[in-house]
Design a protein around this motif. Structure first.
Motif, PDB file in Angstrom:
ATOM      1  N   TYR A   1      20.311 -29.663  15.765  1.00  0.00           N
ATOM      2  CA  TYR A   1      19.766 -28.325  15.985  1.00  0.00           C
ATOM      3  C   TYR A   1      18.442 -28.170  15.238  1.00  0.00           C
ATOM      4  O   TYR A   1      17.470 -27.644  15.790  1.00  0.00           O
ATOM      5  N   TYR A   2      18.409 -28.634  13.993  1.00  0.00           N
ATOM      6  CA  TYR A   2      17.179 -28.534  13.207  1.00  0.00           C
ATOM      7  C   TYR A   2      16.028 -29.281  13.881  1.00  0.00           C
ATOM      8  O   TYR A   2      14.910 -28.785  13.943  1.00  0.00           O
ATOM      9  N   VAL A   3      16.308 -30.473  14.389  1.00  0.00           N
ATOM     10  CA  VAL A   3      15.266 -31.262  15.050  1.00  0.00           C
ATOM     11  C   VAL A   3      14.774 -30.550  16.308  1.00  0.00           C
ATOM     12  O   VAL A   3      13.566 -30.384  16.508  1.00  0.00           O
ATOM     13  N   VAL A   4      15.701 -30.102  17.146  1.00  0.00           N
ATOM     14  CA  VAL A   4      15.325 -29.422  18.386  1.00  0.00           C
ATOM     15  C   VAL A   4      14.533 -28.152  18.083  1.00  0.00           C
ATOM     16  O   VAL A   4      13.494 -27.888  18.698  1.00  0.00           O
ATOM     17  N   LYS A   5      14.990 -27.397  17.111  1.00  0.00           N
ATOM     18  CA  LYS A   5      14.286 -26.158  16.753  1.00  0.00           C
ATOM     19  C   LYS A   5      12.891 -26.462  16.209  1.00  0.00           C
ATOM     20  O   LYS A   5      11.916 -25.798  16.572  1.00  0.00           O
ATOM     21  N   PHE A   6      12.797 -27.463  15.354  1.00  0.00           N
ATOM     22  CA  PHE A   6      11.500 -27.855  14.809  1.00  0.00           C
ATOM     23  C   PHE A   6      10.542 -28.248  15.937  1.00  0.00           C
ATOM     24  O   PHE A   6       9.390 -27.820  15.969  1.00  0.00           O
ATOM     25  N   LEU A   7      11.028 -29.072  16.852  1.00  0.00           N
ATOM     26  CA  LEU A   7      10.184 -29.524  17.965  1.00  0.00           C
ATOM     27  C   LEU A   7       9.744 -28.358  18.848  1.00  0.00           C
ATOM     28  O   LEU A   7       8.577 -28.281  19.257  1.00  0.00           O
ATOM     29  N   LYS A   8      10.654 -27.440  19.126  1.00  0.00           N
ATOM     30  CA  LYS A   8      10.307 -26.282  19.956  1.00  0.00           C
ATOM     31  C   LYS A   8       9.291 -25.396  19.256  1.00  0.00           C
ATOM     32  O   LYS A   8       8.311 -24.959  19.861  1.00  0.00           O
ATOM     33  N   GLU A   9       9.526 -25.124  17.975  1.00  0.00           N
ATOM     34  CA  GLU A   9       8.626 -24.227  17.244  1.00  0.00           C
ATOM     35  C   GLU A   9       7.239 -24.813  17.055  1.00  0.00           C
ATOM     36  O   GLU A   9       6.284 -24.078  16.836  1.00  0.00           O
ATOM     37  N   ASN A  10       7.130 -26.122  17.123  1.00  0.00           N
ATOM     38  CA  ASN A  10       5.828 -26.771  16.972  1.00  0.00           C
ATOM     39  C   ASN A  10       5.228 -27.190  18.311  1.00  0.00           C
ATOM     40  O   ASN A  10       4.274 -27.963  18.351  1.00  0.00           O
ATOM     41  N   GLY A  11       5.815 -26.685  19.411  1.00  0.00           N
ATOM     42  CA  GLY A  11       5.274 -26.939  20.739  1.00  0.00           C
ATOM     43  C   GLY A  11       5.420 -28.373  21.213  1.00  0.00           C
ATOM     44  O   GLY A  11       4.695 -28.810  22.110  1.00  0.00           O
ATOM     45  N   LEU A  12       6.349 -29.110  20.636  1.00  0.00           N
ATOM     46  CA  LEU A  12       6.537 -30.510  20.997  1.00  0.00           C
ATOM     47  C   LEU A  12       7.685 -30.721  21.980  1.00  0.00           C
ATOM     48  O   LEU A  12       7.918 -31.832  22.434  1.00  0.00           O
ATOM     49  N   LEU A  13       8.382 -29.639  22.292  1.00  0.00           N
ATOM     50  CA  LEU A  13       9.529 -29.723  23.195  1.00  0.00           C
ATOM     51  C   LEU A  13       9.588 -28.442  24.015  1.00  0.00           C
ATOM     52  O   LEU A  13       9.337 -27.348  23.495  1.00  0.00           O
ATOM     53  N   SER A  14       9.944 -28.572  25.250  1.00  0.00           N
ATOM     54  CA  SER A  14      10.056 -27.426  26.144  1.00  0.00           C
ATOM     55  C   SER A  14      11.026 -26.388  25.576  1.00  0.00           C
ATOM     56  O   SER A  14      12.096 -26.729  25.089  1.00  0.00           O
ATOM     57  N   ARG A  15      10.654 -25.136  25.624  1.00  0.00           N
ATOM     58  CA  ARG A  15      11.490 -24.046  25.096  1.00  0.00           C
ATOM     59  C   ARG A  15      12.820 -23.931  25.820  1.00  0.00           C
ATOM     60  O   ARG A  15      13.803 -23.474  25.257  1.00  0.00           O
ATOM     61  N   ASN A  16      12.881 -24.337  27.074  1.00  0.00           N
ATOM     62  CA  ASN A  16      14.118 -24.171  27.836  1.00  0.00           C
ATOM     63  C   ASN A  16      15.014 -25.407  27.770  1.00  0.00           C
ATOM     64  O   ASN A  16      15.938 -25.544  28.554  1.00  0.00           O
ATOM     65  N   ARG A  17      14.756 -26.304  26.836  1.00  0.00           N
ATOM     66  CA  ARG A  17      15.576 -27.514  26.681  1.00  0.00           C
ATOM     67  C   ARG A  17      16.976 -27.108  26.248  1.00  0.00           C
ATOM     68  O   ARG A  17      17.161 -26.344  25.317  1.00  0.00           O
ATOM     69  N   ASP A  18      17.959 -27.621  26.933  1.00  0.00           N
ATOM     70  CA  ASP A  18      19.357 -27.297  26.695  1.00  0.00           C
ATOM     71  C   ASP A  18      19.854 -27.948  25.402  1.00  0.00           C
ATOM     72  O   ASP A  18      19.728 -29.160  25.221  1.00  0.00           O
ATOM     73  N   TYR A  19      20.429 -27.162  24.493  1.00  0.00           N
ATOM     74  CA  TYR A  19      20.937 -27.672  23.218  1.00  0.00           C
ATOM     75  C   TYR A  19      22.018 -28.726  23.427  1.00  0.00           C
ATOM     76  O   TYR A  19      22.026 -29.760  22.755  1.00  0.00           O
ATOM     77  N   TYR A  20      22.902 -28.499  24.371  1.00  0.00           N
ATOM     78  CA  TYR A  20      23.994 -29.443  24.601  1.00  0.00           C
ATOM     79  C   TYR A  20      23.479 -30.826  25.009  1.00  0.00           C
ATOM     80  O   TYR A  20      24.070 -31.839  24.657  1.00  0.00           O
ATOM     81  N   SER A  21      22.355 -30.867  25.700  1.00  0.00           N
ATOM     82  CA  SER A  21      21.795 -32.168  26.096  1.00  0.00           C
ATOM     83  C   SER A  21      21.388 -32.977  24.867  1.00  0.00           C
ATOM     84  O   SER A  21      21.402 -34.208  24.907  1.00  0.00           O
ATOM     85  N   ALA A  22      21.047 -32.322  23.784  1.00  0.00           N
ATOM     86  CA  ALA A  22      20.690 -33.020  22.549  1.00  0.00           C
ATOM     87  C   ALA A  22      21.925 -33.407  21.747  1.00  0.00           C
ATOM     88  O   ALA A  22      21.899 -34.376  20.996  1.00  0.00           O
ATOM     89  N   VAL A  23      22.996 -32.676  21.908  1.00  0.00           N
ATOM     90  CA  VAL A  23      24.201 -32.904  21.111  1.00  0.00           C
ATOM     91  C   VAL A  23      25.109 -33.964  21.726  1.00  0.00           C
ATOM     92  O   VAL A  23      25.706 -34.766  21.008  1.00  0.00           O
ATOM     93  N   LYS A  24      25.190 -34.011  23.034  1.00  0.00           N
ATOM     94  CA  LYS A  24      26.187 -34.863  23.688  1.00  0.00           C
ATOM     95  C   LYS A  24      25.803 -36.335  23.726  1.00  0.00           C
ATOM     96  O   LYS A  24      26.668 -37.188  23.877  1.00  0.00           O
ATOM     97  N   ILE A  25      24.533 -36.649  23.586  1.00  0.00           N
ATOM     98  CA  ILE A  25      24.100 -38.039  23.698  1.00  0.00           C
ATOM     99  C   ILE A  25      24.386 -38.809  22.403  1.00  0.00           C
ATOM    100  O   ILE A  25      24.601 -38.225  21.346  1.00  0.00           O
ATOM    101  N   THR A  26      24.362 -40.126  22.522  1.00  0.00           N
ATOM    102  CA  THR A  26      24.623 -40.976  21.360  1.00  0.00           C
ATOM    103  C   THR A  26      23.498 -40.853  20.340  1.00  0.00           C
ATOM    104  O   THR A  26      22.400 -40.361  20.657  1.00  0.00           O
ATOM    105  N   GLU A  27      23.765 -41.327  19.155  1.00  0.00           N
ATOM    106  CA  GLU A  27      22.756 -41.304  18.092  1.00  0.00           C
ATOM    107  C   GLU A  27      21.498 -42.079  18.519  1.00  0.00           C
ATOM    108  O   GLU A  27      20.385 -41.602  18.337  1.00  0.00           O
ATOM    109  N   LYS A  28      21.697 -43.241  19.097  1.00  0.00           N
ATOM    110  CA  LYS A  28      20.575 -44.072  19.538  1.00  0.00           C
ATOM    111  C   LYS A  28      19.731 -43.334  20.583  1.00  0.00           C
ATOM    112  O   LYS A  28      18.502 -43.305  20.497  1.00  0.00           O
TER     113      LYS A  28
END
Length: 153
Positions: free
Chosen positions: A90-117
């Motif tokens: 969550y911290y990474v996704v929020k950081f990226l969104k707040e710094n304009g490096l990631l689309s604002r509408n990126r789904d949180y679950y898509s970041a959580v469900k994938i493997t670490e790699k």
């Protein structure tokens, strides 16, 4: 899935299952039907401690800002480690969104469900030039630390 459901209820009394269902309804303000959907998708919810469910619900609803119905259809996220997966990502996704490096509408679950790699390949590596500290900050967050760059106001 049947095997997981059977394992989830095999060692629980009817009273404990009923209590867990009531807790899910109360904590997430889910209806009987919504609890049924969530438990059918993730039967191991019934084996989780009330405290564990409570901590995850508080984080996902209060801090991440997810709707209860969003969680109903993605109950697996309740079984991920709060400290080792949910919060750091969550911290990474929020950081990226707040710094304009990631689309604002990126789904949180898509970041959580994938493997670490996959997470590192999709969310950390592409931004190593714009945010060279991101990998270290993510590692620190996974260890339970909150780097200053992840302190949002």
């Amino acid at each position: 899935m049947f095997r997981h459901a059977l394992h989830a209820v095999a060692f629980l009394s009817e009273d404990k299952i009923a209590a867990k269902v009531e807790h899910l309804k109360k904590t997430f303000r889910w209806s009987d039907a919504e609890v049924g959907i969530a438990v059918s998708k993730a039967p191991k919810l019934l084996t989780m401690s009330i405290e564990s469910l409570q901590r995850r619900s508080e984080f996902l609803i209060s801090e991440v800002g997810l709707e209860m119905t969003y969680i109903v259809y993605r109950p697996a996220m309740l079984m991920y480690s709060l400290e080792g997966r949910l919060r750091p990502r969550y911290y990474v996704v929020k950081f990226l969104k707040e710094n304009g490096l990631l689309s604002r509408n990126r789904d949180y679950y898509s970041a959580v469900k994938i493997t670490e790699k996959e997470f590192v390949e999709k969310f950390i590596c592409p931004h190593k030039d714009a945010a060279p500290h991101l990998a270290d900050d993510y590692g620190a967050a996974c260890r339970g630390e909150v780097p200053a760059r992840f302190s949002f106001t």
